[in-house]
Scaffold this active site. Sequence first.
Site, PDB file in Angstrom:
ATOM      1  CB  SER A   7      -5.310  23.845   6.879  1.00 48.89           C
ATOM      2  OG  SER A   7      -5.298  22.439   6.973  1.00 48.89           O
ATOM      3  CG  HIS A  32      -8.225  23.940  10.209  1.00 49.18           C
ATOM      4  ND1 HIS A  32      -9.509  24.079  10.711  1.00 49.18           N
ATOM      5  CD2 HIS A  32      -8.279  22.894   9.343  1.00 49.18           C
ATOM      6  CE1 HIS A  32     -10.292  23.172  10.160  1.00 49.18           C
ATOM      7  NE2 HIS A  32      -9.567  22.431   9.331  1.00 49.18           N
ATOM      8  CG  ASP A  34      -7.569  19.434   8.330  1.00 49.70           C
ATOM      9  OD1 ASP A  34      -8.757  19.652   8.610  1.00 49.70           O
ATOM     10  OD2 ASP A  34      -6.887  20.167   7.589  1.00 49.70           O
ATOM     11  CG  MET A  36      -7.888  13.716   7.375  1.00 43.77           C
ATOM     12  SD  MET A  36      -7.265  13.923   5.697  1.00 43.77           S
ATOM     13  CE  MET A  36      -7.417  15.695   5.522  1.00 43.77           C
ATOM     14  CG  HIS A  66     -12.018  19.630  10.361  1.00 41.12           C
ATOM     15  ND1 HIS A  66     -11.790  19.939   9.029  1.00 41.12           N
ATOM     16  CD2 HIS A  66     -13.220  18.998  10.393  1.00 41.12           C
ATOM     17  CE1 HIS A  66     -12.807  19.503   8.308  1.00 41.12           C
ATOM     18  NE2 HIS A  66     -13.683  18.935   9.108  1.00 41.12           N
ATOM     19  CG  MET A  68     -12.479  15.740   8.258  1.00 39.73           C
ATOM     20  SD  MET A  68     -11.400  16.415   7.003  1.00 39.73           S
ATOM     21  CE  MET A  68     -10.068  16.968   8.029  1.00 39.73           C
ATOM     22  CG  MET A 137     -16.212  20.411   5.325  1.00 37.51           C
ATOM     23  SD  MET A 137     -14.574  19.716   5.569  1.00 37.51           S
ATOM     24  CE  MET A 137     -13.592  20.113   4.220  1.00 37.51           C
ATOM     25  CG  ASP A 171     -11.490  23.132   6.003  1.00 35.75           C
ATOM     26  OD1 ASP A 171     -10.521  23.405   5.274  1.00 35.75           O
ATOM     27  OD2 ASP A 171     -11.485  22.194   6.833  1.00 35.75           O
TER      28      ASP A 171
HETATM   29  C1  DX5 Z   1      -9.621  19.097   3.768  1.00 33.58           C
HETATM   30  C2  DX5 Z   1      -9.185  19.716   5.067  1.00 33.58           C
HETATM   31  C3  DX5 Z   1      -8.726  21.113   4.923  1.00 33.58           C
HETATM   32  C4  DX5 Z   1      -7.520  21.290   4.036  1.00 33.58           C
HETATM   33  C5  DX5 Z   1      -7.713  22.578   3.304  1.00 33.58           C
HETATM   34  O1  DX5 Z   1     -10.281  17.902   3.995  1.00 33.58           O
HETATM   35  O2  DX5 Z   1     -10.223  19.700   6.025  1.00 33.58           O
HETATM   36  O3  DX5 Z   1      -8.520  21.770   6.175  1.00 33.58           O
HETATM   37  O4  DX5 Z   1      -6.304  21.338   4.710  1.00 33.58           O
HETATM   38  O5  DX5 Z   1      -6.678  22.741   2.401  1.00 33.58           O
HETATM   39  P1  DX5 Z   1      -6.765  23.793   1.207  1.00 33.58           P
HETATM   40  O6  DX5 Z   1      -6.888  25.147   1.825  1.00 33.58           O
HETATM   41  O7  DX5 Z   1      -5.472  23.591   0.482  1.00 33.58           O
HETATM   42  O8  DX5 Z   1      -7.966  23.418   0.403  1.00 33.58           O
HETATM   43 ZN    ZN Z   2     -10.131  21.003   7.878  1.00 31.51          ZN
END
Ligand code: DX5
Ligand code: ZN
Length: 213
Positions: A7, A32, A34, A36, A66, A68, A137, A171
């Site tokens: 990620s 990956h 993310d 947000m 991903h 979010m 998750m 994740d």
């Molecule tokens: C959290 C993200 C993850 C995050 C995971 O909301 O969706 O992808 O980067 O990070 P670690 O592996 O450090 O928990």
């Molecule tokens: Zn993620």
Amino acid sequence: MIELAPSLLAADLLHLHGEIGKMLENGVTRLHFDVMDAHFVPNLSFGPGLLKAIRLAFPACRLDVHLMMDEPEKYISVFADAGADILTLHREVLPDAEKALRAIKALGVKCGLSIKPGTGEETLFPYLDQIDNLLVMTVEPGFGGQKFMPDELEKIRRLRRAGYRGDIAVDGGVNLENAPEIVKAGANVLVMGTAYFRAEDPAGVARAVREMA
Ligand code: DX5
Ligand code: ZN
């Protein structure tokens, strides 16, 4: 095969080119990414501009996006155009998941649905034959570096028992210690932020995942 998806959130943000280049050298091709929005989750991260820059610089990298965010269906074409290979949206904010999945596939992108810890896996059951990627998750979404929630693994067992054969990614708080129980539950994609990019030996982490049964 068990696949690692590092990620980007945990990478050295001022040296992303080097970080992604090293990841590919380590034999890992799924990144990956993310997204947000500070509404669906209390944090902000990356947008389509960065995704596109990575797409152009690293054509061999598979971009696992991903989302979010609220109203993710409005951004399907934006992230598809920016170069996503896989687009995973949250079930909690999709009134018409079927329509969204169809829209993603029509753009030639693999489609996925994700659930937060508070959301039951049965909300995914109507779509199992339409999905390429399920993202379970194991932390509350929004931040890297949180503690893994093992009780969430039961959802994976139930999804496999329901007959789902596509990818199941996990994740949140995933590392080499909890990876065996995650795989045993039926997942085949391990998203690792902290445990990969902040590891002393990321190449060793990649190797260990490759060697998992
Ligand atoms: C959290 C993200 C993850 C995050 C995971 O909301 O969706 O992808 O980067 O990070 P670690 O592996 O450090 O928990
Ligand atoms: Zn993620």
